[in-house]
Design an enzyme around this catalytic site. Structure first.
Site, PDB file in Angstrom:
ATOM      1  CG  HIS A 114      42.629 -30.507  10.853  1.00 26.67           C
ATOM      2  ND1 HIS A 114      42.108 -29.291  10.192  1.00 26.67           N
ATOM      3  CD2 HIS A 114      42.433 -31.517   9.673  1.00 26.67           C
ATOM      4  CE1 HIS A 114      42.202 -29.659   8.947  1.00 26.67           C
ATOM      5  NE2 HIS A 114      42.024 -31.026   8.471  1.00 26.67           N
ATOM      6  NE  ARG A 131      38.045 -22.429  12.214  1.00 24.20           N
ATOM      7  CZ  ARG A 131      36.964 -23.205  12.271  1.00 24.20           C
ATOM      8  NH1 ARG A 131      36.366 -23.249  10.944  1.00 24.20           N
ATOM      9  NH2 ARG A 131      36.349 -23.647  13.071  1.00 24.20           N
ATOM     10  NE  ARG A 172      40.756 -17.247  13.042  1.00 30.34           N
ATOM     11  CZ  ARG A 172      40.601 -18.127  13.748  1.00 30.34           C
ATOM     12  NH1 ARG A 172      40.315 -18.535  14.989  1.00 30.34           N
ATOM     13  NH2 ARG A 172      40.982 -19.176  12.999  1.00 30.34           N
ATOM     14  CD  GLU A 197      42.211 -16.353  20.046  1.00 29.11           C
ATOM     15  OE1 GLU A 197      41.934 -17.531  19.753  1.00 29.11           O
ATOM     16  OE2 GLU A 197      42.184 -15.474  19.377  1.00 29.11           O
ATOM     17  CG  ASN A 220      38.332 -24.628  19.848  1.00 28.23           C
ATOM     18  OD1 ASN A 220      37.145 -24.903  20.621  1.00 28.23           O
ATOM     19  ND2 ASN A 220      38.359 -24.812  18.492  1.00 28.23           N
ATOM     20  CG  ASP A 221      43.634 -21.311  21.028  1.00 31.68           C
ATOM     21  OD1 ASP A 221      44.197 -22.381  21.058  1.00 31.68           O
ATOM     22  OD2 ASP A 221      43.967 -20.640  20.027  1.00 31.68           O
ATOM     23  NE  ARG A 225      42.360 -27.514  19.486  1.00 25.51           N
ATOM     24  CZ  ARG A 225      42.583 -26.098  19.239  1.00 25.51           C
ATOM     25  NH1 ARG A 225      43.044 -25.403  19.936  1.00 25.51           N
ATOM     26  NH2 ARG A 225      42.540 -25.839  18.016  1.00 25.51           N
ATOM     27  CB  CYS A 282      33.462 -18.022  16.928  1.00 26.06           C
ATOM     28  SG  CYS A 282      35.133 -17.644  17.444  1.00 26.06           S
TER      29      CYS A 282
END
Length: 575
Positions: A192, A299, A335, A433, A456-457, A467, A504
């Protein structure tokens, strides 16, 4: 005395030079003591309460300025607790009856209140008050002990923020005018704090492991967000070197600025779309300032996280409409609510889970709480009349999940048409993902209008590595050939069915990954707004046919490190 160098991960470009502000909770430990002067002890408690109130009034003012009235309400709740005669009376009485120090009396009484509120499992609102009392107690305790509790909202001079990690509420209080850089103990490029630093355009180094222990308050610190290091107590010569590096980076940024209105094309003229990831309508200006050709990821969960209760259909509609109108005909991909994992809502009681990242989250919640999902879909359908709006469902694991989500969408769309309400043309897709979905991408491609790869996922699930856990952070390997093979298969599957393939995740703006993704034929690269012009500049150096050969070599390599070396050899300017 020589300077100290802290090695970390370059999370956000740029160089910052300023004094350290430690965003670290002080030691609030104390011993129980018997006191003789009860009146003096009660007066000491009263002074600590009053000082806390004044501090909270200041913080509330700043938060209202930076975040808006609704976000600042939490501080009003804290001020109200400090004015509660029943609470204050109970602490005073404990000091009087038991002749104990104010610290012990404060802890004993507030612990009782916290336990009482936490036990109200059928009342979410009252359960939340336990957290408020905890926060207030910490503040009063700091004043009683004569130590400073960090208040990021009150920073009024240029600083480098030093923290173990930065939470969403920490970053919400930061004023970009004064916060010149971040350096944290933990985190990676997808944490984050890293994502927020790029959104705020603040140089950042994360995962240094020792920032909070190595750096003292007000020490001069250099944050080198280009090479991933912090320099503590730099010499005059080092300051001069980094001032020159800072000036050089700003000159480079000014060069990138010239590309703002240019198309995103490779050296051999192949066009791709560069879009932005945003969290709220307020992020829109950054997209426009950096020449965004669309919003590849809105998001929407931030609308829920920044609200005291479920956002209404009208509130959501206004937010989506603002972004769609602001992008003036360029696509905006929203999303649907991705709550769960590390994103919780105070008004939604999520179950305690051993592994929330693999539990009840995202589309799984939407398909369970369909009334909330339908509200969001209606708001999106209404906003589709003001530009080009696409919808994507997060965390899709099976074909049936996608079909179920799309069926609910079709029902709401038809209901609006039947009621004579206008609805725009909307593309409906999915975020890719989950590895199981990636392996079945050829079948999903027959059902969706588009796919957007959430790296990321995807990387975390593929490598079975969290992560945010520094012990296994070495496994977060975006260039691992196994990940590259999955990505290429997804892109190829989309193209075989004539569908649009986007990305993304943070990898879309990663300067090592971009040449490989160009070679794989990715259609849209969606990233933090601050990475867009840099990526457009990189496109101009890449020949897509050469990059296709490079991508083939990469997916047939053996290790993450081997791929990095391949890219650096083929694209020397990124070495």
């Amino acid at each position: 005395m020589s300077s100290q160098v802290l090695k970390g991960i370059a999370a956000s470009d740029g160089v910052a030079i300023a004094k350290a502000y430690l965003l670290v909770d002080p030691d609030l430990s104390f011993s129980k003591e018997t006191i003789s002067d009860v009146d003096a002890e009660i007066a000491r408690l009263s002074a600590a309460m009053e000082a806390s109130k004044q501090e909270l009034n200041l913080i509330k003012e700043k938060a209202t300025e930076n975040l808006g009235a609704e976000e600042a309400e939490v501080f009003e709740a804290h001020i109200t607790i400090l004015s509660d005669p029943e609470l204050i009376g109970a602490i005073d009485k404990k000091i009087q009856d038991e002749k104990i120090n104010a610290e012990q009396a404060l802890k004993d009484i507030t612990d009782q209140y916290i336990a009482m509120f936490e036990a109200m499992t059928d009342n979410t609102y009252m359960q939340e008050r336990a957290g408020d009392i905890r926060d207030v107690t910490k503040r009063v305790m700091a004043h009683l002990l004569g130590v400073e509790l960090p208040s990021p909202a009150l920073i009024d001079h240029e600083v480098v923020v030093v923290a173990h990690d930065l939470t969403p509420s920490d970053t919400a209080q930061l004023d970009k005018k004064y916060v010149k850089g971040f350096i944290t103990d933990i985190g990676g490029r997808t944490s984050h704090s890293a994502i927020m630093s790029r959104t705020l355009e603040i140089p950042a180094v994360v995962g240094s492991e020792e920032a909070t222990t190595a750096i003292k308050p007000d020490q001069l610190v250099i944050v080198d967000g280009l090479d991933g290091q912090g320099i503590v107590d730099p010499t005059e010569a080092e300051v001069a070197t980094y001032q020159a590096k800072q000036a050089q980076f700003l000159t480079q940024k000014a060069e990138w600025e010239k590309l703002k209105t240019e198309p995103s094309v490779t050296k051999d003229g192949i066009a791709h779309t560069i879009a932005a990831n945003i969290g709220t309508p307020d992020d829109l200006q950054g997209v426009l300032d950096n020449g965004g050709e669309g919003v590849g990821l809105f998001r929407s969960e931030f609308l829920y996280m920044n609200s005291a209760d479920w956002p209404t259909e009208d509130e959501q509609y206004e937010a989506y409409k603002k972004v769609v109108q602001g992008m003036a005909g360029k696509p905006v991909v929203v999303r649907t609510m991705d709550i769960g994992g590390d994103k919780n809502l105070p008004y939604l009681q999520l179950p305690d889970e051993m592994n929330p990242f693999m539990g009840y989250r995202a589309i799984r919640i939407s398909l369970d709480k369909t009334d909330i999902f339908r509200t969001q879909l209606r708001a999106l359908l209404r906003a589709s009349n003001f530009g080009e709006l696409w919808i994507m469902f997060p965390m899709i694991a099976t074909i049936n999940e996608f079909r179920s989500a799309k069926k609910i969408y079709e029902e709401e769309r038809q209901a609006m048409i039947d009621a004579g309400q206008p609805v725009g043309e909307i593309k409906v897709g999915m975020m890719l993902e989950i590895p199981a979905a990636a392996v079945l991408a050829d079948q999903f491609a027959k059902e969706v209008d588009f796919m957007s790869i959430g790296t990321n996922d995807l990387i975390g699930y593929s490598m079975a590595a969290d992560r945010t856990n520094e012990r296994v952070s070495y496994l977060y390997q975006p260039y691992n050939p196994s990940i590259l093979r999955l990505i290429k298969y997804v892109i190829d599957s989309c193209h075989k069915e004539g569908k649009f393939a986007a990305m993304c995740g943070e990898m879309a703006g990663d300067q090592i990954a971009v040449p490989l993704l160009v070679g794989m034929g990715l259609d849209e690269f969606s990233m933090s707004a601050t990475s867009m012009l840099k990526t457009r500049s990189l496109f101009k150096q890449l020949d897509s046919k050469e990059m296709a050969k490079l991508a083939d070599k990469a997916i047939n390599a053996k290790t993450n490190e081997e791929v990095i070396q391949l890219v650096k050899a083929a694209v020397p300017s990124e070495a």
